[in-house]
Design a protein around this motif. Sequence first.
Motif: not given
Length: 271
Positions: A167-174, A182-187, A262-266
Motif C-alpha cells: 500500500c506504500a508503493h508509489p503505484y498504489s499511492v497514485a 485502511t487496515l482492510e486495504e492493507i490486509h 502514517d500510511l493508515v487511515r484509522w
Amino acid sequence: MNTPKESPSQPPERHITTPAHHGLWSPATEALIQTLWAEQHIPAAAELREIPNLFNPDQDHRMDPRFLTQLRERVITGRVRCGDSAIDDFIDDALGDDLLLESFFVVKDTRAGRLVHPLDRGFVRITPFQMVTELAWALSVADGVEPVESSLMHAAGLFYGCGYFLCAHPYSVAKRQGLQATLEEIHRARMKALSAPLRNLTENFPIDGALLSGLLLGWPYAEVPRMMAGLEEDDTNLRRKHARLLTRLHLRTTKISHIWQDLVRWTSPNA
C-alpha cells in the motif's frame, strides 16, 4: 476389463539443511554469515536513492523491467535462506510477484514513525526488505518457537508486513490519489499477493500451508489446508500451536506497524 488405478502423486522431496555443529558454530554466527552475504548482493537504501526515477511516474510508478529482473536475481541469490526447501520454495514463489518484490525496496525514512523509539532509528532510511530480513531471523530463533517451526516463522516474518509495503508503493499511492490506506486495504493487499503461493505450498504440505495461511491471512483461511491434511476444525493441537506462534509474530511485528502508521487511515479515533 479393469483399468489400473493411478497411484497418487507423491509430494516433492523435502530437504532441511542443518549447519554442521562444530565448536565455532552458533545460530548467531550463521546469521552473521548469511547477513554479510546478503549485504553484498541486495541493494540497500543508499544505493537505491542514487537511482533516478527508480519508480518512474511515466511508467505507472513502476520499476524499469530491466532493473527489476536484476533485482530479483540479486534477491534470490543473496537472501537469507531458512534451510527448509519447502518454505524456501514458497518464499521464492511469493517473490515472483513483481509488485510485491518492488514494494520491499521502497525506501522508508524511519524518522516518520512517530511511535518508534529513537534508538530504533539507527539507519534512518531503510528498505522494508532489510527490516523483514532481521525480523525473520529474530522470529526463527525466538523463545517459544520450536526448532521444527523456525522455517515457518522465518517466512511469516518476511511477509507479515507486506500489506503495508504494497500500500506504500508509489503505484498504489497514485491509484489511491494520495489517500491513506485502511487496515482492510492493507490486509486485502497481503491476501492478494500471498494466496497463490500459499495454495501452492498447501498442495504438497497441507499442515505447513494451514499454519502459514493462519499466521499470514487469519485462521479462517487455514480451513482448506486443514481439510486437505485430514484435520478437524477443532483440532486442539493445531489451534494451540497457531495461537502460540501468532502471539510471537504479533509481538515482533509491532515495529512495522509503528513505522508505517502514517500510511493508515484509522476508521475511528480508538482503533
